[in-house]
Design an enzyme around this catalytic site. Structure first.
Site, PDB file in Angstrom:
ATOM      1  N   LYS A 114      13.502  10.427  -5.038  1.00  0.00           N
ATOM      2  CA  LYS A 114      12.141  10.783  -4.762  1.00  0.00           C
ATOM      3  C   LYS A 114      11.093  10.024  -5.433  1.00  0.00           C
ATOM      4  O   LYS A 114      10.133   9.753  -4.841  1.00  0.00           O
ATOM      5  CB  LYS A 114      11.973  12.460  -4.969  1.00  0.00           C
ATOM      6  CG  LYS A 114      12.062  12.902  -6.359  1.00  0.00           C
ATOM      7  CD  LYS A 114      10.770  12.641  -7.296  1.00  0.00           C
ATOM      8  CE  LYS A 114      11.219  13.393  -8.705  1.00  0.00           C
ATOM      9  NZ  LYS A 114      10.039  12.959  -9.607  1.00  0.00           N
ATOM     10  N   THR A 130       5.586  14.442  -6.259  1.00  0.00           N
ATOM     11  CA  THR A 130       5.262  13.349  -6.819  1.00  0.00           C
ATOM     12  C   THR A 130       4.976  12.202  -5.933  1.00  0.00           C
ATOM     13  O   THR A 130       4.303  11.157  -6.411  1.00  0.00           O
ATOM     14  CB  THR A 130       6.933  12.794  -7.053  1.00  0.00           C
ATOM     15  OG1 THR A 130       7.570  13.711  -7.793  1.00  0.00           O
ATOM     16  CG2 THR A 130       6.947  11.541  -7.947  1.00  0.00           C
TER      17      THR A 130
END
Length: 330
Positions: A187, A244
């Site tokens: 990610k 994120t």
């Protein structure tokens, strides 16, 4: 429960503060000057100066003292510090259970955290990972958040969740350690791409497409390494990715924003001043994917921007020019 948190960066400090709501916690830093600053301020002036330490939180630079009679050690260092930390615990003959919050693949070896632990830990010490969508500043302030504790031993994961769960930091257990580790690692790479997307003002449609296809890369990579694709639909997968890739506090997204401005990687890292794990992880993920024959075009694009200085517009044209296919195809 008595806990030791190794690593006094922003995330290690935030977790130490939060878990001290219920437990006796020792926060360890190798930097004696930083320890002195924290002991004097009863806070971490370098990273989280606004979050005062509870009375149940102590600070030390003496590792042996930090882990003495400790039931659980939480390693919250950059990925590059995990192996060193595990070796130090082994040298001290520490028998406490271990959780790590390190995200990525080890540079040069392509190893996931649990594989490093298998090499460096002896005996049947319980172990696992803490991961999920969580900015340190918000957790330290007591804002609501939820994360996952994953371990191959589901009973250990469930027990640890019960012990550490707080009124503002909700914990979930998982037995898919590999999947959680991969979600945590990849990610960050996709978040760099999202930062580039936003930095170029490509629009919300483009960001949505990027994150969706990035999630597909995460799922393919997880499945190839023995993780569960459904884990990518949880906190450690899509949850952490969304935070994120879109949150202004994200270091990895910031890397992408600066790439979009045309800065070199060296200048970006100087500007950032903190570790962005997506940078070293991108190279290791792509190496592993190539060895396994897994197609990861977004990860490859990030590597070209970071390490080959390929113009961003050329990479965009390359991605958009890929042959059409069924969405479910690898």
């Amino acid at each position: 429960m008595k806990l030791a948190v190794l690593g006094a960066g922003s995330w290690g400090t935030a977790l130490a503060v939060r878990f001290a709501d219920r437990h006796q916690v020792t926060l360890w830093s190798r930097d004696i000057e930083q320890v002195k600053e924290m002991q004097l301020a009863r806070a971490n002036p370098r990273y989280l100066s606004d979050s005062l330490f509870p009375t149940s939180l102590t600070v030390t630079h003496d590792l042996a003292n930090a882990v003495l009679n400790t039931e659980l050690v939480l390693i919250v260092t950059p990925m590059s510090g995990l192996r060193t930390s595990l070796k130090a615990l082994r040298d001290l003959d520490c028998k406490a259970a271990v959780l790590w919050a390190c995200k990525g693949l080890e540079a040069g070896t392509m190893l996931l955290p649990h594989q490093i632990a298998e090499q460096e830990m002896v005996g049947n010490v319980s172990r696992g990972m803490l991961s999920g969508p969580s900015f340190a500043q918000e957790v330290a302030k007591g804002l609501p958040a939820a994360v996952t504790i994953a371990a191959s031993d589901a009973q250990f994961a469930r027990h640890t969740v019960e012990e550490l769960n707080t009124s503002v930091l909700r914990l979930y257990a998982s037995d898919d350690l590999i999947g959680v580790e991969i979600g945590a690692a990849v990610k960050n790479v996709i978040a760099i791409a999202a930062g580039v997307c936003d930095g170029l003002n490509l629009g919300l449609n483009a960001r949505a497409a990027l994150l969706t296809r990035g999630l597909a890369e995460m799922a393919r990579f997880a499945a190839a390494l023995g993780g569960k694709t459904e884990t990518m639909m949880g906190l450690a997968g899509i949850g952490d990715l969304m935070l994120t890739a879109t949150g202004d506090l994200s270091r990895n997204r910031r890397v992408g924003l600066l790439l979009a401005q045309g800065l070199s990687l060296d200048d970006i890292l100087k500007n950032l001043g903190h570790v962005a794990e997506g940078v070293p992880t991108a190279r290791e993920v792509l190496r592993q994917a190539n060895e396994l024959g897994i197609e990861m075009p977004i990860t490859a694009a990030v590597c070209k921007m970071l390490f080959e200085r390929m113009p961003v517009q050329d990479i965009l044209s390359e991605l958009m020019g890929r042959s059409p296919k069924m969405e479910s195809e690898i």
